[in-house]
Every structure is written in C-alpha cells, then in structure tokens.
Scaffold this motif. Structure first.
Motif, PDB file in Angstrom:
ATOM      1  N   SER A  55      -1.141 -80.712-109.689  1.00  0.00           N
ATOM      2  CA  SER A  55      -0.897 -80.826-108.248  1.00  0.00           C
ATOM      3  C   SER A  55      -1.586 -79.701-107.485  1.00  0.00           C
ATOM      4  CB  SER A  55       0.611 -80.811-107.983  1.00  0.00           C
ATOM      5  OG  SER A  55       0.880 -80.732-106.601  1.00  0.00           O
ATOM      6  N   ARG A  56      -1.481 -78.486-107.990  1.00  0.00           N
ATOM      7  CA  ARG A  56      -2.110 -77.354-107.295  1.00  0.00           C
ATOM      8  C   ARG A  56      -3.635 -77.428-107.345  1.00  0.00           C
ATOM      9  NH1 ARG A  56       1.872 -72.365-109.305  1.00  0.00           N
ATOM     10  NH2 ARG A  56       3.750 -73.175-108.306  1.00  0.00           N
ATOM     11  N   ILE A  57      -4.169 -77.842-108.478  1.00  0.00           N
ATOM     12  CA  ILE A  57      -5.631 -77.975-108.561  1.00  0.00           C
ATOM     13  C   ILE A  57      -6.117 -79.062-107.605  1.00  0.00           C
ATOM     14  CG2 ILE A  57      -7.550 -78.547-110.088  1.00  0.00           C
ATOM     15  CD1 ILE A  57      -5.959 -77.382-112.406  1.00  0.00           C
ATOM     16  N   LEU A  58      -5.353 -80.167-107.523  1.00  0.00           N
ATOM     17  CA  LEU A  58      -5.722 -81.237-106.599  1.00  0.00           C
ATOM     18  C   LEU A  58      -5.690 -80.740-105.151  1.00  0.00           C
ATOM     19  CD1 LEU A  58      -6.398 -84.208-106.091  1.00  0.00           C
ATOM     20  CD2 LEU A  58      -3.941 -84.710-106.140  1.00  0.00           C
ATOM     21  N   ALA A  59      -4.663 -79.960-104.817  1.00  0.00           N
ATOM     22  CA  ALA A  59      -4.578 -79.414-103.457  1.00  0.00           C
ATOM     23  C   ALA A  59      -5.766 -78.501-103.162  1.00  0.00           C
ATOM     24  CB  ALA A  59      -3.264 -78.654-103.287  1.00  0.00           C
ATOM     25  N   LYS A  60      -6.192 -77.690-104.147  1.00  0.00           N
ATOM     26  CA  LYS A  60      -7.361 -76.826-103.946  1.00  0.00           C
ATOM     27  C   LYS A  60      -8.631 -77.664-103.794  1.00  0.00           C
ATOM     28  CE  LYS A  60      -6.749 -74.137-107.549  1.00  0.00           C
ATOM     29  NZ  LYS A  60      -6.978 -73.006-108.496  1.00  0.00           N
ATOM     30  N   SER A  61      -8.735 -78.740-104.587  1.00  0.00           N
ATOM     31  CA  SER A  61      -9.926 -79.585-104.485  1.00  0.00           C
ATOM     32  C   SER A  61     -10.042 -80.224-103.110  1.00  0.00           C
ATOM     33  CB  SER A  61      -9.883 -80.669-105.565  1.00  0.00           C
ATOM     34  OG  SER A  61      -9.892 -80.109-106.859  1.00  0.00           O
ATOM     35  N   CYS A  78     -13.787 -73.711-105.935  1.00  0.00           N
ATOM     36  CA  CYS A  78     -14.460 -72.438-106.232  1.00  0.00           C
ATOM     37  C   CYS A  78     -13.505 -71.369-106.724  1.00  0.00           C
ATOM     38  CB  CYS A  78     -15.195 -71.960-104.984  1.00  0.00           C
ATOM     39  SG  CYS A  78     -14.091 -71.519-103.607  1.00  0.00           S
ATOM     40  N   GLY A  79     -12.272 -71.379-106.237  1.00  0.00           N
ATOM     41  CA  GLY A  79     -11.287 -70.383-106.653  1.00  0.00           C
ATOM     42  C   GLY A  79     -11.367 -69.064-105.930  1.00  0.00           C
ATOM     43  N   VAL A  80     -12.343 -68.904-105.025  1.00  0.00           N
ATOM     44  CA  VAL A  80     -12.507 -67.626-104.332  1.00  0.00           C
ATOM     45  C   VAL A  80     -12.342 -67.747-102.821  1.00  0.00           C
ATOM     46  CG1 VAL A  80     -13.997 -66.710-106.138  1.00  0.00           C
ATOM     47  CG2 VAL A  80     -15.013 -67.919-104.202  1.00  0.00           C
ATOM     48  N   CYS A  81     -12.391 -68.952-102.285  1.00  0.00           N
ATOM     49  CA  CYS A  81     -12.206 -69.107-100.841  1.00  0.00           C
ATOM     50  C   CYS A  81     -10.749 -68.860-100.476  1.00  0.00           C
ATOM     51  CB  CYS A  81     -12.662 -70.491-100.381  1.00  0.00           C
ATOM     52  SG  CYS A  81     -11.644 -71.849-101.002  1.00  0.00           S
ATOM     53  N   ASP A  82     -10.481 -68.742 -99.190  1.00  0.00           N
ATOM     54  CA  ASP A  82      -9.127 -68.442 -98.736  1.00  0.00           C
ATOM     55  C   ASP A  82      -8.137 -69.523 -99.164  1.00  0.00           C
ATOM     56  OD1 ASP A  82     -10.054 -66.155 -97.577  1.00  0.00           O
ATOM     57  OD2 ASP A  82     -10.279 -67.023 -95.564  1.00  0.00           O
ATOM     58  N   ALA A  83      -8.533 -70.792 -99.048  1.00  0.00           N
ATOM     59  CA  ALA A  83      -7.620 -71.882 -99.404  1.00  0.00           C
ATOM     60  C   ALA A  83      -7.263 -71.825-100.892  1.00  0.00           C
ATOM     61  CB  ALA A  83      -8.259 -73.222 -99.052  1.00  0.00           C
ATOM     62  N   CYS A  84      -8.256 -71.624-101.750  1.00  0.00           N
ATOM     63  CA  CYS A  84      -7.998 -71.579-103.203  1.00  0.00           C
ATOM     64  C   CYS A  84      -7.099 -70.401-103.558  1.00  0.00           C
ATOM     65  CB  CYS A  84      -9.314 -71.503-103.966  1.00  0.00           C
ATOM     66  SG  CYS A  84     -10.314 -73.018-103.914  1.00  0.00           S
ATOM     67  N   ARG A  85      -7.398 -69.221-102.998  1.00  0.00           N
ATOM     68  CA  ARG A  85      -6.593 -68.042-103.319  1.00  0.00           C
ATOM     69  C   ARG A  85      -5.164 -68.188-102.791  1.00  0.00           C
ATOM     70  NH1 ARG A  85     -10.900 -65.080-101.201  1.00  0.00           N
ATOM     71  NH2 ARG A  85      -9.491 -64.312 -99.566  1.00  0.00           N
ATOM     72  N   GLY A  89      -1.714 -68.309-104.884  1.00  0.00           N
ATOM     73  CA  GLY A  89      -0.694 -67.300-104.610  1.00  0.00           C
ATOM     74  C   GLY A  89       0.587 -67.864-104.027  1.00  0.00           C
ATOM     75  N   GLY A  90       0.624 -69.181-103.751  1.00  0.00           N
ATOM     76  CA  GLY A  90       1.839 -69.800-103.239  1.00  0.00           C
ATOM     77  C   GLY A  90       2.111 -69.507-101.779  1.00  0.00           C
ATOM     78  N   ARG A  91       1.055 -69.242-100.996  1.00  0.00           N
ATOM     79  CA  ARG A  91       1.260 -68.902 -99.592  1.00  0.00           C
ATOM     80  C   ARG A  91       0.392 -69.745 -98.650  1.00  0.00           C
ATOM     81  NH1 ARG A  91      -1.288 -64.617-102.189  1.00  0.00           N
ATOM     82  NH2 ARG A  91      -3.479 -64.293-101.598  1.00  0.00           N
ATOM     83  N   VAL A  93      -0.150 -72.437 -96.097  1.00  0.00           N
ATOM     84  CA  VAL A  93       0.805 -73.021 -95.170  1.00  0.00           C
ATOM     85  C   VAL A  93       0.780 -74.546 -95.192  1.00  0.00           C
ATOM     86  CG1 VAL A  93      -0.788 -73.010 -93.218  1.00  0.00           C
ATOM     87  CG2 VAL A  93       1.675 -72.887 -92.791  1.00  0.00           C
ATOM     88  N   ASP A  94      -0.339 -75.131 -95.556  1.00  0.00           N
ATOM     89  CA  ASP A  94      -0.442 -76.595 -95.560  1.00  0.00           C
ATOM     90  C   ASP A  94      -0.128 -77.211 -96.927  1.00  0.00           C
ATOM     91  OD1 ASP A  94      -1.171 -76.869 -92.850  1.00  0.00           O
ATOM     92  OD2 ASP A  94      -3.223 -76.245 -93.334  1.00  0.00           O
ATOM     93  N   TYR A  95       0.294 -76.414 -97.884  1.00  0.00           N
ATOM     94  CA  TYR A  95       0.706 -76.923 -99.198  1.00  0.00           C
ATOM     95  C   TYR A  95       2.183 -76.600 -99.391  1.00  0.00           C
ATOM     96  CZ  TYR A  95       1.094 -77.519-104.262  1.00  0.00           C
ATOM     97  OH  TYR A  95       1.492 -77.918-105.516  1.00  0.00           O
ATOM     98  N   THR A  96       3.009 -77.627 -99.487  1.00  0.00           N
ATOM     99  CA  THR A  96       4.457 -77.446 -99.569  1.00  0.00           C
ATOM    100  C   THR A  96       4.967 -78.013-100.887  1.00  0.00           C
ATOM    101  OG1 THR A  96       4.656 -77.659 -97.170  1.00  0.00           O
ATOM    102  CG2 THR A  96       6.671 -77.906 -98.470  1.00  0.00           C
ATOM    103  N   GLU A  97       5.666 -77.186-101.668  1.00  0.00           N
ATOM    104  CA  GLU A  97       6.316 -77.633-102.900  1.00  0.00           C
ATOM    105  C   GLU A  97       7.812 -77.703-102.662  1.00  0.00           C
ATOM    106  OE1 GLU A  97       5.412 -75.465-106.400  1.00  0.00           O
ATOM    107  OE2 GLU A  97       3.261 -75.908-106.360  1.00  0.00           O
ATOM    108  N   LEU A  98       8.409 -78.867-102.965  1.00  0.00           N
ATOM    109  CA  LEU A  98       9.839 -79.081-102.794  1.00  0.00           C
ATOM    110  C   LEU A  98      10.457 -79.400-104.141  1.00  0.00           C
ATOM    111  CD1 LEU A  98      12.242 -79.464-100.748  1.00  0.00           C
ATOM    112  CD2 LEU A  98      11.695 -81.910-100.819  1.00  0.00           C
ATOM    113  N   ASP A  99      11.479 -78.638-104.518  1.00  0.00           N
ATOM    114  CA  ASP A  99      12.200 -78.885-105.769  1.00  0.00           C
ATOM    115  C   ASP A  99      13.314 -79.884-105.491  1.00  0.00           C
ATOM    116  OD1 ASP A  99      13.345 -78.859-108.251  1.00  0.00           O
ATOM    117  OD2 ASP A  99      14.405 -76.962-107.945  1.00  0.00           O
ATOM    118  N   ALA A 100      13.132 -81.128-105.931  1.00  0.00           N
ATOM    119  CA  ALA A 100      14.112 -82.176-105.652  1.00  0.00           C
ATOM    120  C   ALA A 100      15.407 -81.989-106.425  1.00  0.00           C
ATOM    121  CB  ALA A 100      13.520 -83.550-105.971  1.00  0.00           C
ATOM    122  N   ALA A 101      15.389 -81.152-107.449  1.00  0.00           N
ATOM    123  CA  ALA A 101      16.637 -80.919-108.187  1.00  0.00           C
ATOM    124  C   ALA A 101      17.647 -80.169-107.343  1.00  0.00           C
ATOM    125  CB  ALA A 101      16.340 -80.145-109.470  1.00  0.00           C
TER     126      ALA A 101
END
Length: 613
Positions: A55-61, A78-85, A89-91, A93-101
C-alpha cells in the motif's frame, strides 16, 4: 540513536525489493506503467506478507515527483522526493492509514469520508488505506459503499485484510483483489541470508532453516525471530541456541523415530520418546515435525528426485530421501494420517508425553481391521479368529476355526424361499459378514461352487502344516495343477496374517509377493518394489514360515520382478466379489422389489455395503 528492529529497517521501499510476491508486483507495475489505474484495491493474505508495505509503495508510485521534481506516475518511485520521504516517514498529509480493528464504527468511517470531498493538499492523489477492513461493522461498510464505487478522480482506496471471507460481497465487487501468498521457507531463508550479510552477523545454515520454517510464511515473523535469536545468541546464530529458543524438536529425533518405525523397532521408539520427555521437548511439535517429514517423503515416493531431493548440502534432505526409499508408500500415508490425528488427541491424554507414546505405539502396532483367509481346496471357507495372546506367538498357538455354512446355499435360500422378507436378508448378511469377533472374516474364492465340509474347531501345529502344504505335495507336481502354487501361498499368508504371526513390513512383504519357486529347503518369492525387500522383513518372514510349517531348515529368497498373482490382489478381488454378491442379494430380495413396484422406492447407488468387521 535507538535501535531499529530488522522488520522495520528492511521493509521494502519499492517494488523491486518485494520478496515472494512477484504476481502482485507484476500486475501493479504494468497498471502503473500503462496508466490503467483502478480506484480501489484489496490486498489479502496472512500476517507479515507485505499488505501494508504494498500500500505504501503504491501511494509513493502515485505521488512521486522524481529527483528533479518533474516526474509523474511511475512503477519505480525515486525514494528521495518529498512525497516518497514523507510517506516512508508516516507524515504525508494526503496518505491516510486507518486501523479498522480500533476504528470499526460508522462514525470513524464518516469522518474519513468527509476528507474525500477535498482535493489533495500536496500530492497528486489522496490515498485512503484501511487495514484489517473485515473488522468494520455492517453499518460502516454500508456507509462507504457509494464513495467506494464512484470516488473522485483524485482519490484511491487501498483495503487490506487477513480474512477476506468476512468482507461483504458488495465491497469485494468494487475492488481489484490481490492475494499475497505465504512465502516458502526457501524464499525466507534466502532473504535472511542477505539481511544478515548486511548486518555482519554470522549464522549457521541450519539455524536459518529453523527460523525460516518457524516463520510459517511470514517475512515479518522471520525477521522478528531473527532479532530475538541474535539477542539470545549474543550476536551470532547457531543451531543449538536457535533450537532452544524456538523450543523445536531436533529433526534427528524425528528421523530416529521414523527409522525405528520402518524397521518395527519398538524399543528404540519407546526409548526415543522417553528422551523427548527428559529434554522437555514438545509432544505436539514432535508429531508436527514427523508429519512434515512424512509429507516430503510421500512427495519423493510419488515423484522421485523432485524439488530439492538432489541437494546433498542439507543433511535433512538426504535423510528424508533415504527414508523415502526405505518405507513403503502406503505405510508413509498411514503414518502421516495417524500423526495428524494424534496431535488432536494429546489434550485428552493424562499428559502429553503419555499421549505421544501411545501415538507412536499406534504407529508401530497398527493393523488392518481384519484378514481375508481362504480355506483349503475343496474345503468350506472358514473364519479364522486370532487368539488373545501376543502377535509374536507361533501360529499353532493362535488359530481357531469354527464351521461356517456355505454362502452360495444361503443366498439361494434367501432369493428363492417363499415369504422371504428384508429382515431375513439382514440376518443372512449379519450371519456371514458380521462375525462374533472383530477380526473374524469369512472368505470364499468361488461362491458359485462352494461345498460344505467339516473343518476341525482347532488346529495344532501339525494340522496347520498339513493344511497349508497339502496342495504343494509332491513338489514335482507344482505348476501342473493350474495355479496350485499361488493357491498354497495365498492360504499360508492369510493364515499367518489372521494369526498375527507376521506384522508391519513383514506382513506387506508376504501379501505383495508371489511364490515363484519351491523346493523342500528353498522358497523363492518375487516382489515388484525394492522397498519391500528389506533384510529384517525377509528374516522375520522366514522365521514365521519355519514356525508355521514346522520346517526349521526352510530358507527364503526374494527377487525383484513383475508379479501377476499375489495374496493382496486375490484378497482385493474377493472383497469386490463380496460387495457384488451383497448388492445382488439386496436387489433380488422380494420385499425390496415389492417396495420398488408398489411405493416407487429406489436403492441409492453406493448405499449397499458388505460388512467385514
């Protein structure tokens, strides 16, 4: 600086670093490369196989801007741009992880969906990742259906679950589903070697194999166990410390047990079980390891040389291949089944080691529910009842032969007698097929020509020898009487089996062999499988024949070759014939025929069974 555990330190950062999920990587890579992007993805699989990582790799792609800040959607972030880093790092703003448990209600889902109306702040896409989505309530699922079906162009849903069966079909139909597979121990082992090389940690190959198997398909579990093993072993991994940490049973005990079972060595089986008790090793783990080895043995027996069978660097593979050649395939299947069932019985035993010992003894002493025993030529078939003594006692001490009425005569009386009812049919079936003792089996090789004869109620050694060898005297006439040699061997083997004077491999050698030559001092048997021609089994069969026929000078030779007529094949044919007669008896019963004519009854195919015990 605080220590970062291996599972987090070596989490894949792009698709090329993903291990064991090439089918998912290929599908997502092609979709990203061609721009054919779905709006909702569902990743399923057991724990630790990479659902959140994908999921995280897809979000970076989807949001990567490249090193120069001008890149677009790509399968290789690339792993070095602001979005990838920021995503790493889990910060972001446009990527949200929700724990449904822990956020499983409709209110939490409503709050998440409220953000869907706003365009991305810094990225190209908003990505909502809902982990363990099967934990959501039905109301929460219903609340997200409309948005999940027709989200805005800038919104992507990524759902992950370990139990897709609990996800409603209405949600499944709106997603592209990818199943992440558990990883093979070999795949885990290869990755651990690479990780430990980067960490400069020395490790024994067998220690890594133990960790790979203990991970049970989860790479995260494998890395966590490796972390624990490094701490347990003070910075290095050796087999002894890893085995102690895992509490696993040394495979050498398993191979010792299986070898003893193949040889029928009860002393070694019991002594090894006691060693396991003294060392405090798990009984359940022992049976599990035995089942694993037996499964690999069965594969090698069915398809010799498949997989890693030729790899002589792993001593366990070499030993497994040796046992596969030693143990008959049918016995391997039997032991595998008993090990699986034995694990479930451990909780019912007084203690688990007593349960383990009983399972091992059952593996050693298991016998079929009955033995098919033909009578002498021209003599009424008899039911042979083994005595209650030890199986090792001579035949002369364990044979009893009550008289049985002829089967053909009984069938004629049932089928043609006036006023016959279905109850009479059941009485005849029970009288012939359900004897008083569990191991009593009646057999007739030619039901159409059975003759009534008087059979002694008991046989001493001399009577047994005379009955067994009658068709073979004089020996010069053998081969001129149309199968008398095969008849004699069949009768002798079935009498010894019923009397329990032969067991395990010795019994299989006798049943699956053909007597192709006989003189006063040398008998020659022929078998098709080399695994049956074991020295121990051959010697035991020779001793059993010497005792049964009262001929201490008798010698036995076994050769390999094609067989055409063995006791086992004859017994199988007899069972088929008995089933045919049972079906014919029921179908021709007047009462059954009346039920069919008057009431439209029918006989369910396969419902008629001849009872043998």
């Amino acid at each position: 600086m605080s220590y970062l555990v291996l599972a987090r330190k070596y989490r894949p950062k792009n698709f090329s670093e993903m291990v064991g999920q090439s089918h998912v990587v290929q599908a997502l890579g092609n979709a990203l490369g061609t721009g054919r992007l779905h709006h909702a993805y569902l990743f399923t699989g057991t724990r630790g196989v990479g659902k959140t990582t994908v999921s995280r790799i897809l979000a970076k792609s989807l949001n990567c801007t490249g090193i120069d800040g001008k890149g677009g959607i790509t399968a290789e972030p690339c792993g070095v741009c602001d979005a990838c880093r920021d995503i790493d790092g889990g910060r972001f703003v446009d990527y949200t992880e929700l724990d449904a448990a822990s956020n499983r209600g409709v209110d939490e889902i409503a709050q998440l969906l409220e953000q869907a109306v706003y365009k991305p702040v810094v990225g190209r896409f908003k990505v909502f990742m809902i982990d363990e989505v099967h934990m959501l309530t039905n109301t929460a699922f219903n609340a997200m259906l409309k948005t999940l079906e027709e989200p805005p162009d800038y919104l992507k849903f990524v759902l992950a679950t370990t139990d897709p069966q609990k996800v409603p079909a209405t949600v499944l139909s709106r997603c592209l589903q990818f199943n992440l597979r558990p990883m093979a121990p070999e795949t885990v082992l290869e990755h651990l070697v690479q990780v430990l090389a980067l960490e400069n940690v020395s490790a024994e190959p067998q220690a890594l194999r133990l960790l790979s198997r203990a991970a049970r398909g989860s790479m995260r579990d494998a890395l966590s166990l490796t972390d624990q093993a490094i701490a347990f072993g003070s910075g290095r991994l050796d087999e002894a410390s890893v085995r102690v940490m895992l509490g696993s049973v040394d495979r050498s005990y398993v191979f010792r047990l299986l070898d003893a079972l193949a040889r029928g060595d009860g002393r070694t089986v019991v002594e090894t079980s006691e060693v396991l008790r003294l060392n405090g090793l798990s009984a359940a783990s022992t049976l599990e390891e035995m089942a694993t080895v037996l499964q690999r043995m069965a594969v090698l027996q069915a398809v010799p040389g498949i997989g890693a069978g030729d790899n002589d660097t792993d001593p366990e593979i070499v030993e497994t291949a040796r046992l596969a050649r030693t143990m008959p395939a049918d016995e391997t299947q039997l032991l595998y089944s008993l090990c699986l069932h034995g694990r479930g019985e451990l909780g019912l035993a007084p203690d688990e080691y007593a349960g383990l010992t009983m399972v091992l003894l059952r593996l050693l002493a298991f016998k079929p529910p009955g033995a098919v025993v033909p009578a002498a030529a021209g003599v009424q078939p008899v039911a042979v009842r083994p005595a209650s003594g030890s199986a090792a006692e001579p035949v002369k001490k364990s044979l009893s032969e009550p008289v049985e009425a002829p089967v053909a005569g009984r069938l004629h009386a049932v089928q043609s007698g006036p006023g016959t009812r279905l109850e009479d049919t059941h009485q005849v079936l029970q009288a012939h097929y359900v004897p008083a003792l569990p191991l009593t089996v009646a057999y007739e090789s030619n039901m159409a020509s059975a003759q009534t004869a008087n059979v002694p109620s008991a046989m001493n050694s001399e009577a047994f020898a005379e009955t067994a060898k009658a068709p073979m005297r004089p020996s010069a006439d053998i081969g001129t009487e149309g199968g008398s040699l095969d008849d004699a061997w069949e009768r002798i083997v079935n009498l010894m089996v019923a009397a329990e004077s032969i067991a395990a491999l010795t019994r299989e050698l006798a049943l699956q062999s053909q007597l192709c030559g006989q003189s006063e001092s040398l008998w020659t048997l022929r078998v098709e499988r080399e695994s049956l021609n074991q020295a121990a089994a051959r010697e035991k069969l020779q001793v059993a024949l010497q005792n049964a026929l009262a001929e201490p000078d008798l010698r036995l030779a076994v050769e390999l070759g094609a067989v055409t007529n063995t006791p086992a094949r004859r017994n199988s044919a007899a069972l088929v014939e008995r089933q045919r007669v049972a079906e014919l008896l029921i179908q021709n019963d007047p009462f059954v025929q009346d039920m069919i004519r008057e009431w439209g009854a029918r006989i369910v195919p396969g419902s008629i069974k001849s009872v043998s015990s």
